[in-house]
Design a protein around this motif. Structure first.
Motif, PDB file in Angstrom:
ATOM      1  N   GLY A  65      -3.327  -3.087 -15.486  1.00  0.00           N
ATOM      2  CA  GLY A  65      -2.413  -2.257 -16.259  1.00  0.00           C
ATOM      3  C   GLY A  65      -1.920  -3.030 -17.445  1.00  0.00           C
ATOM      4  N   PRO A  66      -1.222  -2.318 -18.351  1.00  0.00           N
ATOM      5  CA  PRO A  66      -0.730  -3.010 -19.544  1.00  0.00           C
ATOM      6  C   PRO A  66       0.309  -4.080 -19.213  1.00  0.00           C
ATOM      7  CG  PRO A  66       0.073  -0.741 -19.457  1.00  0.00           C
ATOM      8  CD  PRO A  66      -0.900  -0.904 -18.341  1.00  0.00           C
ATOM      9  N   ASP A  67       0.870  -4.013 -17.988  1.00  0.00           N
ATOM     10  CA  ASP A  67       1.918  -4.975 -17.641  1.00  0.00           C
ATOM     11  C   ASP A  67       1.371  -6.239 -16.981  1.00  0.00           C
ATOM     12  OD1 ASP A  67       1.140  -3.437 -15.510  1.00  0.00           O
ATOM     13  OD2 ASP A  67       3.155  -2.988 -14.778  1.00  0.00           O
ATOM     14  N   VAL A  68       0.052  -6.360 -16.838  1.00  0.00           N
ATOM     15  CA  VAL A  68      -0.507  -7.615 -16.307  1.00  0.00           C
ATOM     16  C   VAL A  68      -1.632  -8.108 -17.229  1.00  0.00           C
ATOM     17  CG1 VAL A  68       0.048  -7.290 -13.877  1.00  0.00           C
ATOM     18  CG2 VAL A  68      -2.030  -6.273 -14.779  1.00  0.00           C
ATOM     19  N   ASP A  69      -1.753  -9.416 -17.327  1.00  0.00           N
ATOM     20  CA  ASP A  69      -2.798  -9.989 -18.187  1.00  0.00           C
ATOM     21  C   ASP A  69      -4.164  -9.894 -17.516  1.00  0.00           C
ATOM     22  OD1 ASP A  69      -0.835 -10.634 -19.960  1.00  0.00           O
ATOM     23  OD2 ASP A  69      -0.496 -12.620 -19.078  1.00  0.00           O
ATOM     24  N   ALA A  70      -4.161 -10.196 -16.220  1.00  0.00           N
ATOM     25  CA  ALA A  70      -5.431 -10.197 -15.492  1.00  0.00           C
ATOM     26  C   ALA A  70      -5.267  -9.297 -14.278  1.00  0.00           C
ATOM     27  CB  ALA A  70      -5.755 -11.615 -15.051  1.00  0.00           C
ATOM     28  N   PRO A  71      -6.365  -8.812 -13.693  1.00  0.00           N
ATOM     29  CA  PRO A  71      -6.245  -7.985 -12.488  1.00  0.00           C
ATOM     30  C   PRO A  71      -5.382  -8.684 -11.438  1.00  0.00           C
ATOM     31  CG  PRO A  71      -8.512  -8.017 -13.234  1.00  0.00           C
ATOM     32  CD  PRO A  71      -7.778  -8.995 -14.096  1.00  0.00           C
ATOM     33  N   ALA A  72      -4.443  -7.948 -10.843  1.00  0.00           N
ATOM     34  CA  ALA A  72      -3.484  -8.574  -9.928  1.00  0.00           C
ATOM     35  C   ALA A  72      -3.928  -8.369  -8.496  1.00  0.00           C
ATOM     36  CB  ALA A  72      -2.110  -7.961 -10.146  1.00  0.00           C
ATOM     37  N   ARG A  73      -3.776  -9.423  -7.696  1.00  0.00           N
ATOM     38  CA  ARG A  73      -4.358  -9.426  -6.380  1.00  0.00           C
ATOM     39  C   ARG A  73      -3.423  -8.895  -5.303  1.00  0.00           C
ATOM     40  NH1 ARG A  73      -7.871 -13.825  -3.313  1.00  0.00           N
ATOM     41  NH2 ARG A  73      -6.686 -13.671  -1.389  1.00  0.00           N
ATOM     42  N   PHE A  74      -2.165  -9.197  -5.356  1.00  0.00           N
ATOM     43  CA  PHE A  74      -1.301  -8.795  -4.259  1.00  0.00           C
ATOM     44  C   PHE A  74       0.101  -8.474  -4.745  1.00  0.00           C
ATOM     45  CE2 PHE A  74       0.996  -9.600  -0.157  1.00  0.00           C
ATOM     46  CZ  PHE A  74       0.471  -8.497   0.473  1.00  0.00           C
ATOM     47  N   TYR A  75       0.925  -7.998  -3.783  1.00  0.00           N
ATOM     48  CA  TYR A  75       2.279  -7.559  -4.065  1.00  0.00           C
ATOM     49  C   TYR A  75       3.016  -8.441  -5.077  1.00  0.00           C
ATOM     50  CZ  TYR A  75       2.187  -4.442   0.015  1.00  0.00           C
ATOM     51  OH  TYR A  75       1.913  -3.455   0.898  1.00  0.00           O
ATOM     52  N   ASP A  76       2.980  -9.759  -4.838  1.00  0.00           N
ATOM     53  CA  ASP A  76       3.852 -10.609  -5.657  1.00  0.00           C
ATOM     54  C   ASP A  76       3.317 -10.818  -7.068  1.00  0.00           C
ATOM     55  OD1 ASP A  76       1.801 -11.939  -4.562  1.00  0.00           O
ATOM     56  OD2 ASP A  76       2.944 -13.666  -3.840  1.00  0.00           O
ATOM     57  N   THR A  77       2.090 -10.363  -7.339  1.00  0.00           N
ATOM     58  CA  THR A  77       1.613 -10.493  -8.709  1.00  0.00           C
ATOM     59  C   THR A  77       1.591  -9.146  -9.436  1.00  0.00           C
ATOM     60  OG1 THR A  77      -0.636 -10.327  -7.878  1.00  0.00           O
ATOM     61  CG2 THR A  77       0.209 -12.546  -8.314  1.00  0.00           C
ATOM     62  N   ILE A  78       1.922  -8.084  -8.728  1.00  0.00           N
ATOM     63  CA  ILE A  78       1.964  -6.767  -9.373  1.00  0.00           C
ATOM     64  C   ILE A  78       3.411  -6.489  -9.792  1.00  0.00           C
ATOM     65  CG2 ILE A  78       1.564  -4.296  -9.051  1.00  0.00           C
ATOM     66  CD1 ILE A  78      -0.538  -5.058  -6.933  1.00  0.00           C
ATOM     67  N   PRO A  79       3.648  -6.255 -11.084  1.00  0.00           N
ATOM     68  CA  PRO A  79       5.032  -6.106 -11.555  1.00  0.00           C
ATOM     69  C   PRO A  79       5.820  -5.032 -10.801  1.00  0.00           C
ATOM     70  CG  PRO A  79       3.536  -6.274 -13.411  1.00  0.00           C
ATOM     71  CD  PRO A  79       2.682  -6.204 -12.190  1.00  0.00           C
ATOM     72  N   PHE A  80       5.140  -3.967 -10.365  1.00  0.00           N
ATOM     73  CA  PHE A  80       5.822  -2.890  -9.635  1.00  0.00           C
ATOM     74  C   PHE A  80       6.599  -3.436  -8.441  1.00  0.00           C
ATOM     75  CE2 PHE A  80       5.645   0.413  -6.249  1.00  0.00           C
ATOM     76  CZ  PHE A  80       6.338   1.427  -6.876  1.00  0.00           C
ATOM     77  N   TYR A  81       6.087  -4.476  -7.819  1.00  0.00           N
ATOM     78  CA  TYR A  81       6.717  -4.991  -6.597  1.00  0.00           C
ATOM     79  C   TYR A  81       7.694  -6.142  -6.830  1.00  0.00           C
ATOM     80  CZ  TYR A  81       3.428  -2.181  -3.943  1.00  0.00           C
ATOM     81  OH  TYR A  81       2.734  -1.129  -3.421  1.00  0.00           O
ATOM     82  N   GLN A  82       7.658  -6.746  -8.035  1.00  0.00           N
ATOM     83  CA  GLN A  82       8.363  -8.019  -8.184  1.00  0.00           C
ATOM     84  C   GLN A  82       9.870  -7.946  -8.028  1.00  0.00           C
ATOM     85  OE1 GLN A  82       6.647  -9.704 -11.693  1.00  0.00           O
ATOM     86  NE2 GLN A  82       4.823 -10.358 -10.590  1.00  0.00           N
ATOM     87  N   LYS A  83      10.493  -6.858  -8.492  1.00  0.00           N
ATOM     88  CA  LYS A  83      11.958  -6.812  -8.378  1.00  0.00           C
ATOM     89  C   LYS A  83      12.417  -6.044  -7.146  1.00  0.00           C
ATOM     90  CE  LYS A  83      13.444  -7.983 -12.904  1.00  0.00           C
ATOM     91  NZ  LYS A  83      14.278  -7.695 -14.065  1.00  0.00           N
ATOM     92  N   GLN A  84      11.469  -5.676  -6.308  1.00  0.00           N
ATOM     93  CA  GLN A  84      11.859  -4.919  -5.121  1.00  0.00           C
ATOM     94  C   GLN A  84      12.319  -5.849  -4.005  1.00  0.00           C
ATOM     95  OE1 GLN A  84       9.887  -1.384  -3.914  1.00  0.00           O
ATOM     96  NE2 GLN A  84       8.379  -1.511  -5.568  1.00  0.00           N
TER      97      GLN A  84
END
Lengths: 605, 163
Positions: A94-113
């Motif tokens: 997605g536009p919010d990540v530089d490289a394909p994200a592998r898991f919860y902690d690297t996907i911005p959707f999950y980071q502040k949860q």
């Protein structure tokens, strides 16, 4: 022993985007290759990120694959399960990540949860009680069995937990009232009649972690001295009902429900009631009437259900998310941990359903006190299609909208109320510049008016009059005094309606007038709907500077209102155009503009 | 009023033989009006008047009580429904993303309004407050099968695929 566990989201969001077909493909592929003993497939609860469904999470590798199609499965089995290779093209991008994200902690959707209530959702098999127990389940209940009722209630009071269903009443206090009420028969009731359009957090909890709700109710039963409970769930949630029934049967088998529970000499029995589709049944007294088999109409309070509830007996009634918080509080050392999260007046986390014109639609759990900006832009990824944020509606038809100026508002019960919205059940619907706020107010009013039970006059007649005014404004027949009339009606309904539904239904109108008065005035005075929603109040016009004559709009138009030669400027005939907007979506040049209705045409008649 | 015509025909043929077995678990218990209506509707697809009359007599409650409850809740239908049930989601997320235009297109194509059934009993059009598939807004379901990210121009093809 399984080598890997594959958790496929089996909640409604992913099922709608095709997760059952993906599961079937996986099932077939594993069977074909004789791998069913090696890899375990689970239809799990909701990991929250509905936007990118269907989702599979593979453990112990902790890899998150999304937007899966049945055709991706052979590769997934071959490369990942057998070859141990992560398949990059199926990872989150997605536009919010530089490289394909592998898991919860690297996907911005999950980071502040902060996963508290949802800590099991998507991790365990919701139809297997052992997995719930393995993750610490039913420990709080067995601890509560050893405690005195008032000790349990004091812990809930100390946690600062407030009802997650709407008004935010302190849960511990409610329990104490029911505990102290006179009577030998008492009931515990769970309100799972999630009726707010755009809210689906309770459904996700029921589908993803049903035992947490049962455990919360069992603890409540222990605290108030009850031996029977009801779960009132929308019939529109068949999967949630099925999982609850499975969970209850399993808990009975383990001796956690039934007679002489775990040898402590206490009994408890669960009943499930399927709601029959009435928004007003989310109101507690209406819900109780509905369980009794009557029309779901509210009655005046007091007496409160704590003293006189189901069949006139003292009744403790809370919603799904509230009960799901209880095991976290009553477990060993739970309160101390619980109060560390949140703000002074609002403790713990809240689950929100993000929907509307937001990029990352889905479910998120955040600590109380987080700002709306963080939820909408960091977790939600901002506005779809890069458009401009206009407002967010919090709390459904009883809530209000919050404009861009207030995005830094901390999310807690008191701040939201001050801003003219409410926490409600936790629906957040995001709107952009193409949402008309007058139409939104009309929409909510038409909803509450249709759902009004008709018992009290302010709600039955008052909402009808308000709706008529809003309808004429959106049809171009608004009068200069209409705003005053709306506000006057709203304040009398707020003061005089019988139940919470009636008292709060003017909120969407009041908050849109408070923050978007200019839009109402433009509708009334200029007869123009800038957002391009109220059909009689605008026209679509093609900007000749931008149109490149690609013919896409003309081909999509269902009524053939668009004419023009290839590579030449196209024209829309406003007489034929039905304002369906298909052409706007289709145009790559953004050449189709919302313009005021040309009045000259009228003069020439 | 084609739907009333259909009711008259259907009511002639209401077979009451299955009702006793259906009522059996509920007789003599309290709070059973809604579950009884739910199982009657599951049996017939709607609530035919003769079935309601029979059930009221067996339950020893006035017919008006059953009727009052049945007409209060959105789930209960008093007329026969079509072979395919279309539900257009009227949730907030769907509304602001164009569900009114989707609903309008469905109405145009079928020539019926929400709550009505086509004379050939092929489709019934209903509204639903929210099905919770907000990521796919605007959504409609046909026989519980979801169709998401709709625009008015997609509707015809989808409807054509149901017999």
């Amino acid at each position: 022993m399984y080598e890997k566990h594959l958790m496929i989201c089996g909640a409604t969001g992913c099922l709608s985007s095709g997760s059952a077909k993906v599961q079937q493909a996986l099932e077939d592929e594993l069977a074909k290759r004789g791998l069913k003993e090696k890899f375990r497939l689970v239809m799990s609860g909701c990991p929250g990120f509905c936007e990118v469904g269907p989702i599979i999470v593979i453990y112990p590798d902790e890899v998150f694959y999304c937007r899966l199609k049945p055709g991706d499965i052979p590769e997934l089995v071959e490369k990942h399960l057998l070859g141990g290779e992560v398949i990059e093209r199926l990872l989150y991008k997605g536009p919010d990540v530089d490289a394909p994200a592998r898991f919860y902690d690297t996907i911005p959707f999950y980071q502040k949860q902060k996963f508290n209530v949802l800590h099991n959702s998507g991790i365990i098999d919701p139809e297997n009680i052992d997995e719930y127990i393995m993750r610490g389940g039913y420990r709080a209940f067995s601890r509560a069995l050893k405690m005195e009722p008032m000790e349990v209630i004091n812990e809930v009071k100390k946690s600062g937990l407030r009802g997650r269903g709407g008004a935010g009443f302190p849960t511990g206090l409610k329990w104490e009232f029911t505990y102290r009420a006179a009577g030998d028969k008492k009931y515990v009731v769970c309100n799972a009649d999630e009726g707010d359009p755009g809210a689906f957090m309770d459904r996700s909890i029921l589908e993803g972690d049903p035992h947490a709700v049962l455990e919360g109710m069992l603890i409540a039963a222990r605290a108030i001295g009850s031996d029977e409970g009801y779960i009132y769930c929308r019939a529109e949630y068949p999967l949630a009902i099925k999982r609850l029934k499975t969970a209850i049967a399993q808990a009975e088998e383990y001796g956690l429900v039934g007679e002489n529970i775990l040898g402590y000499g206490v009994n408890f029995k669960f009943n499930i009631k399927e709601g029959a589709g009435a928004f007003v049944c989310g109101e507690e007294t209406a819900l109780l009437a509905s369980i009794e088999g009557k029309r779901g109409m509210p009655r005046p309070r007091p007496p409160f259900p704590a003293n006189s509830g189901l069949w006139g007996k003292p009744t403790c009634i809370n919603n799904v998310e509230t009960y799901a918080n209880i095991p976290l509080i009553v477990r060993e050392g739970g309160v101390e941990e619980y109060v560390k999260i949140g703000t002074e007046g609002s403790k713990g986390t809240k689950v929100f359903a993000l929907a509307g014109k937001i990029r990352n639609t889905g479910l998120c759990e955040v600590p109380m006190g987080i700002t709306l900006r963080e939820i909408i832009f960091d977790i939600g990824g901002g506005i779809k299609g890069g458009r401009e944020f206009k407002a967010v509606q919090a709390g459904g038809p009883s809530g209000g909208c919050i404009p861009a100026e207030q995005l830094d508002l901390p999310v807690d019960y008191d701040s939201l109320t001050q801003a003219g919205a409410i926490m409600g059940s936790g629906g957040l619907v995001v709107m952009d510049d193409r949402t008309c706020m007058v139409d939104l107010a009309r929409y909510f009013l038409s909803f509450t008016q249709k759902e009004s039970c008709g018992k009290c006059i302010p709600c039955r007649e008052g909402t009808k009059r308000m709706l008529e005014i809003l309808e004429r404004i959106t049809e171009g027949r608004g009068e200069p005094d209409d705003l005053d009339r709306l506000q006057e009606l709203a304040s009398s309904i707020k003061d005089s309606a019988l139940c919470g539904l009636g008292q709060t239904c003017p909120n969407p109108v009041l908050s849109t007038i408070r923050y978007f008065r200019h839009e109402y005035e433009e509708h009334i005075n200029e007869k123009f709907c800038r957002a391009g929603v109220c059909k009689p109040l605008f026209e679509y016009t093609i900007d000749p500077e931008l149109c490149n004559g690609c013919t896409r709009c003309a081909r999509i138009c269902p009524v053939k209102a668009i004419s023009g030669e290839r590579k030449e400027t196209h024209v829309i005939d406003p007489e034929i155009c039905t304002r369906c907007g298909s052409c706007v979506e289709r145009c790559r040049q953004e050449a189709i503009k919302v313009t005021p209705v040309r009045r000259e045409a009228d003069v020439s008649h | 009023m084609s739907s009333e015509g259909a009711t008259a025909v259907q009511q002639h043929e209401i077979d009451l033989s299955g009702i006793d077995a259906l009522l059996e678990p509920y007789l003599g218990k309290r709070g059973t009006v809604i579950p009884v209506l739910q199982s009657l509707q599951e049996h017939y697809g709607y609530l035919p008047r003769p079935a309601l009359e029979y059930a009221a007599a067996r339950m020893k409650i006035p017919l008006s009580r059953l009727y009052g409850v049945a007409t209060f809740y959105a789930q209960f239908k008093m007329n026969p429904r079509g072979r395919n049930i279309i539900r257009v989601c009227k949730g907030t997320a769907c509304h602001i993303q164009g569900s009114p235009k989707v609903a309008e297109r469905v109405e145009e194509i079928l020539g019926i309004k929400s709550g009505e059934t086509t004379p050939d009993l092929r489709f019934t059009l209903e509204e639903v407050a929210c099905i919770g598939a907000c990521a796919l807004a605007p959504v409609m379901t046909i026989n519980d099968e979801p169709h998401g990210r709709l625009t008015p121009d997609k509707i015809k093809e989808i409807l054509d695929s149901y017999e």
